[in-house]
Write an enzyme that holds these catalytic residues in place. Sequence first.
Site, short mmCIF file in Angstrom:
data_model
loop_
_atom_site.label_atom_id
_atom_site.label_comp_id
_atom_site.label_asym_id
_atom_site.label_seq_id
_atom_site.Cartn_x
_atom_site.Cartn_y
_atom_site.Cartn_z
N THR A 4 0.84 -1.20 0.00
CA THR A 4 0.00 0.00 0.00
C THR A 4 0.88 1.25 0.00
O THR A 4 0.61 2.22 -0.72
CB THR A 4 -0.94 0.01 1.23
OG1 THR A 4 -1.62 -1.24 1.29
CG2 THR A 4 -1.98 1.11 1.12
N ASP B 63 0.23 -4.34 9.61
CA ASP B 63 -0.35 -5.68 9.47
C ASP B 63 -1.59 -5.84 10.34
O ASP B 63 -2.49 -6.60 10.01
CB ASP B 63 0.71 -6.73 9.83
CG ASP B 63 1.91 -6.63 8.89
OD1 ASP B 63 1.70 -6.80 7.67
OD2 ASP B 63 3.02 -6.33 9.34
N GLY C 19 5.59 -7.45 8.73
CA GLY C 19 5.36 -8.51 7.75
C GLY C 19 6.40 -8.50 6.65
O GLY C 19 6.75 -9.54 6.09
N GLU D 189 11.48 1.15 10.17
CA GLU D 189 10.17 1.81 10.14
C GLU D 189 9.87 2.48 11.48
O GLU D 189 9.39 3.63 11.53
CB GLU D 189 9.06 0.80 9.83
CG GLU D 189 9.08 0.31 8.39
CD GLU D 189 8.14 -0.87 8.15
OE1 GLU D 189 7.82 -1.12 6.99
OE2 GLU D 189 7.73 -1.55 9.12
#
Length: 236
Positions: A36, A93, A105, A112
């Site tokens: 995404t 996730d 994931g 991150e």
Amino acid sequence: MSVETDPAKIMKQQVGVAAAARVQSGSIVGLGTGSTTAYAIQALGDRLKSGDLKDIKGVPTSFQAIVLARRYGIPLVTLDEIDHIDVAIDGADEVDPHKNLIKGGGAAHTQEKIVDSLANQFIVVVDSGKLVEHLGSTFLLPVEVIPMAVTPVMRAIVKLGGKPELRMGIKKAGPVVTDQGNLVIDVKFDRIDNPADLEKTLNNIPGVLENGLFVGVTDLVLVGEIKDGQPSIREF
């Protein structure tokens, strides 16, 4: 941007575009990892190319984000070169009702977490299937571990009530290796009642670099849904 026909992909694309639309010229942007977020990076590149957006810099969270940013013409900077991040866009996730997350994931959760936690605004982009009542109900919790410590860390996790499994590669012999050169243990907890405590407890095990619990970091969640066959986006 390429035209999608699959409703699920259209939805992801629209959520990514909606997140990218919130970025303003002159911003430093954390670039997350995953399918995404990839659409968001592409949309940022499209806005730069059209002149709708000017003078942004990206802070990548993975090799994937670096490759995509280069492909779509987003200039990159490191954390050494900047003193703030205006906005970070990343997937998840699982998202609970308190906007706490499980991430990892894609095995990029350490970088991150560093970037997303530094951002003045952290926007999470997900489809409605990622929304859960309790973290850990649909997704295993990723824990990044220094290779020499895998066995003792797994023993410690079992004592905490978790069922640990070393993540193995797909199209690769042996385990998944992170961008930092470490391994990932995926842990099944029956339910995670106190994510803030568990995040600290896991990170205090010697040999654990970071885990996929993101507690109190998220500012906005953009959720893509399909209603009557049509993609729609809502905020929470």
